[in-house]
Design a protein around this motif. Structure first.
Motif, PDB file in Angstrom:
ATOM      1  N   ARG A 246       0.863  -1.190   0.000  1.00 20.17           N
ATOM      2  CA  ARG A 246       0.000   0.000   0.000  1.00 20.17           C
ATOM      3  C   ARG A 246       0.895   1.235   0.000  1.00 20.17           C
ATOM      4  O   ARG A 246       1.450   1.610   1.033  1.00 20.17           O
ATOM      5  CB  ARG A 246      -0.917  -0.009   1.220  1.00 20.17           C
ATOM      6  CG  ARG A 246      -1.990  -1.089   1.164  1.00 20.17           C
ATOM      7  CD  ARG A 246      -2.914  -1.027   2.358  1.00 20.17           C
ATOM      8  NE  ARG A 246      -2.247  -1.398   3.601  1.00 20.17           N
ATOM      9  CZ  ARG A 246      -2.831  -1.392   4.794  1.00 20.17           C
ATOM     10  NH1 ARG A 246      -4.097  -1.010   4.913  1.00 20.17           N
ATOM     11  NH2 ARG A 246      -2.165  -1.751   5.876  1.00 20.17           N
ATOM     12  N   GLU A 248       0.085   4.385  -0.925  1.00 25.61           N
ATOM     13  CA  GLU A 248      -0.517   5.696  -0.704  1.00 25.61           C
ATOM     14  C   GLU A 248      -0.009   6.290   0.609  1.00 25.61           C
ATOM     15  O   GLU A 248       0.021   5.613   1.634  1.00 25.61           O
ATOM     16  CB  GLU A 248      -2.049   5.597  -0.648  1.00 25.61           C
ATOM     17  CG  GLU A 248      -2.701   5.197  -1.955  1.00 25.61           C
ATOM     18  CD  GLU A 248      -2.614   3.718  -2.247  1.00 25.61           C
ATOM     19  OE1 GLU A 248      -2.142   2.981  -1.340  1.00 25.61           O
ATOM     20  OE2 GLU A 248      -2.983   3.301  -3.360  1.00 25.61           O
ATOM     21  N   GLN A 251       4.270   8.515  -1.264  1.00 26.77           N
ATOM     22  CA  GLN A 251       4.638   8.751  -2.662  1.00 26.77           C
ATOM     23  C   GLN A 251       5.961   9.491  -2.794  1.00 26.77           C
ATOM     24  O   GLN A 251       6.763   9.187  -3.691  1.00 26.77           O
ATOM     25  CB  GLN A 251       3.526   9.539  -3.375  1.00 26.77           C
ATOM     26  CG  GLN A 251       2.227   8.779  -3.576  1.00 26.77           C
ATOM     27  CD  GLN A 251       1.258   8.997  -2.431  1.00 26.77           C
ATOM     28  OE1 GLN A 251       1.675   9.248  -1.285  1.00 26.77           O
ATOM     29  NE2 GLN A 251      -0.029   8.915  -2.713  1.00 26.77           N
ATOM     30  N   THR A 296       0.309   8.407 -10.860  1.00 27.50           N
ATOM     31  CA  THR A 296      -0.048   6.981 -10.878  1.00 27.50           C
ATOM     32  C   THR A 296       1.029   6.086 -10.256  1.00 27.50           C
ATOM     33  O   THR A 296       0.858   4.861 -10.219  1.00 27.50           O
ATOM     34  CB  THR A 296      -0.296   6.516 -12.323  1.00 27.50           C
ATOM     35  OG1 THR A 296       0.898   6.699 -13.096  1.00 27.50           O
ATOM     36  CG2 THR A 296      -1.451   7.271 -12.950  1.00 27.50           C
ATOM     37  N   LYS A 299      -0.094   3.725  -7.305  1.00 27.44           N
ATOM     38  CA  LYS A 299      -0.976   2.648  -7.750  1.00 27.44           C
ATOM     39  C   LYS A 299      -0.231   1.615  -8.577  1.00 27.44           C
ATOM     40  O   LYS A 299      -0.412   0.404  -8.401  1.00 27.44           O
ATOM     41  CB  LYS A 299      -2.139   3.235  -8.545  1.00 27.44           C
ATOM     42  CG  LYS A 299      -3.154   2.197  -8.987  1.00 27.44           C
ATOM     43  CD  LYS A 299      -4.309   2.843  -9.731  1.00 27.44           C
ATOM     44  CE  LYS A 299      -5.327   1.790 -10.162  1.00 27.44           C
ATOM     45  NZ  LYS A 299      -6.463   2.408 -10.898  1.00 27.44           N
ATOM     46  N   ASN A 303       0.274  -2.225  -7.387  1.00 23.52           N
ATOM     47  CA  ASN A 303      -0.258  -3.351  -8.159  1.00 23.52           C
ATOM     48  C   ASN A 303       0.845  -4.337  -8.534  1.00 23.52           C
ATOM     49  O   ASN A 303       0.639  -5.563  -8.509  1.00 23.52           O
ATOM     50  CB  ASN A 303      -0.961  -2.845  -9.417  1.00 23.52           C
ATOM     51  CG  ASN A 303      -2.251  -2.113  -9.106  1.00 23.52           C
ATOM     52  OD1 ASN A 303      -2.825  -2.282  -8.031  1.00 23.52           O
ATOM     53  ND2 ASN A 303      -2.707  -1.286 -10.025  1.00 23.52           N
TER      54      ASN A 303
END
Length: 516
Positions: A246, A248, A251, A296, A299, A303
Motif C-alpha cells: 500500500r 498511498e 509517494q 499513478t 498505484k 499493483n
C-alpha cells in the motif's frame, strides 16, 4: 334346417378354399418373395431403404389376412352365427384392439388427465424431443430465483433453491479466501549489519520470480532532502507500505527511492527494474531510471507488488526492531524477521578492506580497528534477540537467526530452509544462481569488487584471520565476548591458532531457521 346346412357347407367350402390358397401361397409364392426380398435388402446400403423393402415384401401377407378377416365378418354377420366366432379373430390379431379403444373413447374427459402423463412416461424412449423442451427450463432454473416461482412442483422448487444457493456459497467462500490471502501477505525482512554478506543472502530472494525484492529502502529516508523522514515513525510507515503493497501516503519517499542516483536500485532489484523498464523511452538519450508518472506511481507500484507472492526487504540500516514490532502486530501482514549475523572479526576485517578501494559507507575512512564501531556492532547483535518476556518477546513468533558462516558452508540447504520458513516453494532460478555464485570468479575485476557476489563464501568467511593481527583480534574479542558466546563463535588464544587453517572458529551449524 336345410338353409342352415347350406350355409354351413358354404362356410366349410370357403374355409377349405382359403386354406388351400394360403397353403399354396406359403409353400410356393412366399418363399420366392422372401428370398427376393432378402436379396434386395442386401443390395441396398441405407437402413431406410432396407426397412421400406421389407415392408413392401410383407404387405401381401397383411392383405391376405385382412381379406380373410373381412370375409368372416360378412358371413358371420347373421344372427344365427356364434358370438365366439368374432371374438377369436379379434383377440388373435392386434386389429380387434381398435373396438376396445372405441369403447374407451367416450371416457375421453377421464382419460384426458393421464394423457399428459404419457409424455412423462415416454421420456426414456424419445429422449431427443422430450429433453429438448425441458433443457432450456433447466438452464433457466439454474439461474437466479425468477424461474423458481414459475415451477409449480415442490421437488423442482426445492432442487432449484438448493442448486441456486450452492454457487453463491462457493463464490462467497472463494471471495473470503481471496480476501484473506490478500490481507495475510507474507513479508520477509532481512536485518543485518554492513559487510555481513547481506547482498549475497538478499539475492536468494531477488532471483525468485515471485518475490517483490526491495534493496535498502531506509537509505531513501536517510538521504532524502526532507530530513524529517529519517525517524522511527517514518521507518515504520515506509516498511509497512512496502510489506503490504500500500503505497498511498509514501509517494514522495517512493519517488526518491526509485529515481535517486546513489543507491542504484535498478541494478539490484529485478522486480522493480522490470516494472520501470515498461515506462522508459529507449529512443531518447536519457530513458530515465523509473519514469512512472507521479500521479499513478503509488498505484502502479502497489499493483506490481501485489502481483508477486511475497515481499522481501534487505536492510543494514535498521538499528532496532521496534518498527518491526508494529508491523508484526498488524493482523494483515505475516511478518518473518531474519537476523543475519556474521563473526564480528570478519565484519570488521571486511570494513577495513574497503579502505584499499577508497570506498566506505561509514562516516570516515579508517584502517584501524575502531572500538566504538566494534561495540556498536556487537551491541546490535545481542539486543535484537528474542526473549521469553520483555520488549522483544514478540519476536518469538516472527524471528529466525541466520549465520553467514552456516550459509556459506551449505548455501543450497539453508536456502531451502529459508523458503520453508517463508512457506513459498523455492525456484530453479535461485538454485542456478547459487551454483554459479558460490565459486570465486575467474575475472579479476569481479574478484576485486568489494560488493561483488561471485565469491567462495567458505573462503571469504576466514579472510579475517589473514587481514587482522592477533592484537586486533583480541581487541574485538574483548569487546564482543557476549556476542561471540551467544552465536557460538570460538576465541583465538595465540598466533599459532590464528594462522592454523585447520582450526575452525565457527563451530557447528547453529542457525535457527526452524523457529516458528
Amino acid at each position: 334346417m336345410y338353409k342352415r346346412y347350406l350355409s354351413l357347407k358354404k362356410a366349410l367350402l370357403l374355409v377349405f378354399c382359403v386354406g388351400s390358397t394360403t397353403f399354396m401361397y406359403y409353400m410356393v409364392v412366399l418363399p420366392d418373395d422372401s428370398r427376393w426380398a432378402d436379396k434386395s435388402v442386401r443390395q441396398f446400403e441405407t437402413p431406410a431403404v432396407q426397412i421400406r423393402v421389407k415392408r413392401e415384401t410383407h404387405a401381401s401377407k397383411e392383405s391376405l389376412f385382412s381379406f380373410v378377416a373381412d370375409y368372416f365378418k360378412s358371413t358371420t354377420s347373421e344372427p344365427d352365427n356364434f358370438e365366439s366366432t368374432p371374438k377369436d379373430p379379434d383377440h388373435a390379431k392386434p386389429t380387434p384392439k381398435e373396438p376396445w379403444n372405441v369403447k374407451t373413447t367416450p371416457k375421453g374427459p377421464d382419460n384426458a388427465k393421464p394423457t399428459p402423463k404419457e409424455p412423462c412416461n415416454a421420456k426414456p424412449t424419445p429422449k431427443d424431443p422430450d429433453n429438448a423442451k425441458p433443457s432450456p427450463k433447466e438452464t433457466d432454473n439454474v439461474k437466479p430465483i425468477p424461474t423458481e416461482q414459475d415451477d409449480g412442483k415442490e421437488t423442482g422448487c426445492s432442487c432449484d433453491k438448493h442448486t441456486a444457493k450452492e454457487p453463491n456459497d462457493i463464490k462467497h467462500t472463494a471471495t473470503k479466501a481471496a480476501t484473506l490471502s490478500e490481507r495475510k501477505r507474507t513479508a520477509v525482512i532481512v536485518m543485518t549489519s554492513m559487510r555481513s554478506g547481506s547482498t549475497f543472502v538478499g539475492e536468494i530472494f531477488n532471483q525468485h520470480p515471485e518475490a517483490f525484492y526491495i534493496f535498502e529502502p531506509i537509505w531513501a529516508l536517510e538521504n532524502n532532502k526532507d530530513k524529517t523522514y529519517n525517524s522511527p515513525k517514518f521507518q515504520f510507515e515506509w516498511l509497512r507500505s512496502l510489506s503490504d503493497c500500500r503505497m498511498e501516503g509514501v509517494q514522495d519517499i517512493l519517488k526518491f527511492y526509485l529515481t535517486a542516483k546513489g543507491l542504484g536500485v535498478m541494478a539490484t532489484c529485478n522486480a522493480v527494474d522490470g516494472l520501470c523498464a515498461k515506462y522508459r523511452n529507449y529512443t531518447s538519450k536519457w530513458p530515465g531510471r523509473c519514469p512512472i508518472p507521479d500521479e499513478t506511481m503509488a498505484k502502479v507500484v502497489g499493483n506490481a507488488c501485489q502481483s508477486k507472492r511475497f515481499t522481501a526487504i534487505k536492510t543494514i540500516r535498521l538499528e532496532d526492531t521496534e518498527p518491526l514490532q508494529k508491523i508484526a502486530e498488524d493482523g494483515g501482514i505475516n511478518l518473518k524477521v531474519i537476523q543475519l549475523v556474521r563473526d564480528p572479526r570478519g565484519v570488521i576485517a571486511s570494513r577495513l578492506a574497503l579502505v584499499q578501494h577508497n570506498v566506505s559507507v561509514m562516516t570516515n575512512l579508517h584502517n584501524k580497528v575502531d572500538e566504538n564501531e566494534v561495540r556498536q556492532l556487537c551491541n546490535w547483535m545481542t539486543r535484537n534477540k528474542p526473549t521469553s518476556h520483555g520488549s522483544n518477546s514478540w519476536l518469538q513468533k516472527h524471528y529466525s537467526l541466520l549465520r553467514y558462516e552456516d550459509f556459506g558452508r551449505n548455501p543450497i540447504g539453508l536456502m531451502k530452509k529459508i523458503y520453508e520458513l517463508v512457506d513459498v516453494p523455492s525456484h530453479i532460478n535461485v538454485t542456478k544462481w547459487l551454483l554459479t555464485h558460490t565459486k570465486t570468479s575467474k575475472k579479476i575485476k569481479e574478484r576485486r569488487d568489494p560488493f561483488g557476489t561471485k565469491k567462495d563464501p567458505e573462503k571469504t568467511m576466514n579472510e579475517w584471520r589473514v587481514r587482522l593481527s592477533l592484537e586486533d583480534v583480541q581487541k574485538i574479542q574483548s569487546i564482543c565476548k557476549e556476542a561471540l558466546d551467544m552465536h557460538r563463535y570460538s576465541f583465538v588464544t595465540s598466533e599459532s591458532e590464528l594462522k592454523d587453517t585447520s582450526k575452525n572458529f565457527h563451530g557447528p551449524n547453529v542457525s535457527l531457521l526452524d523457529i516458528k
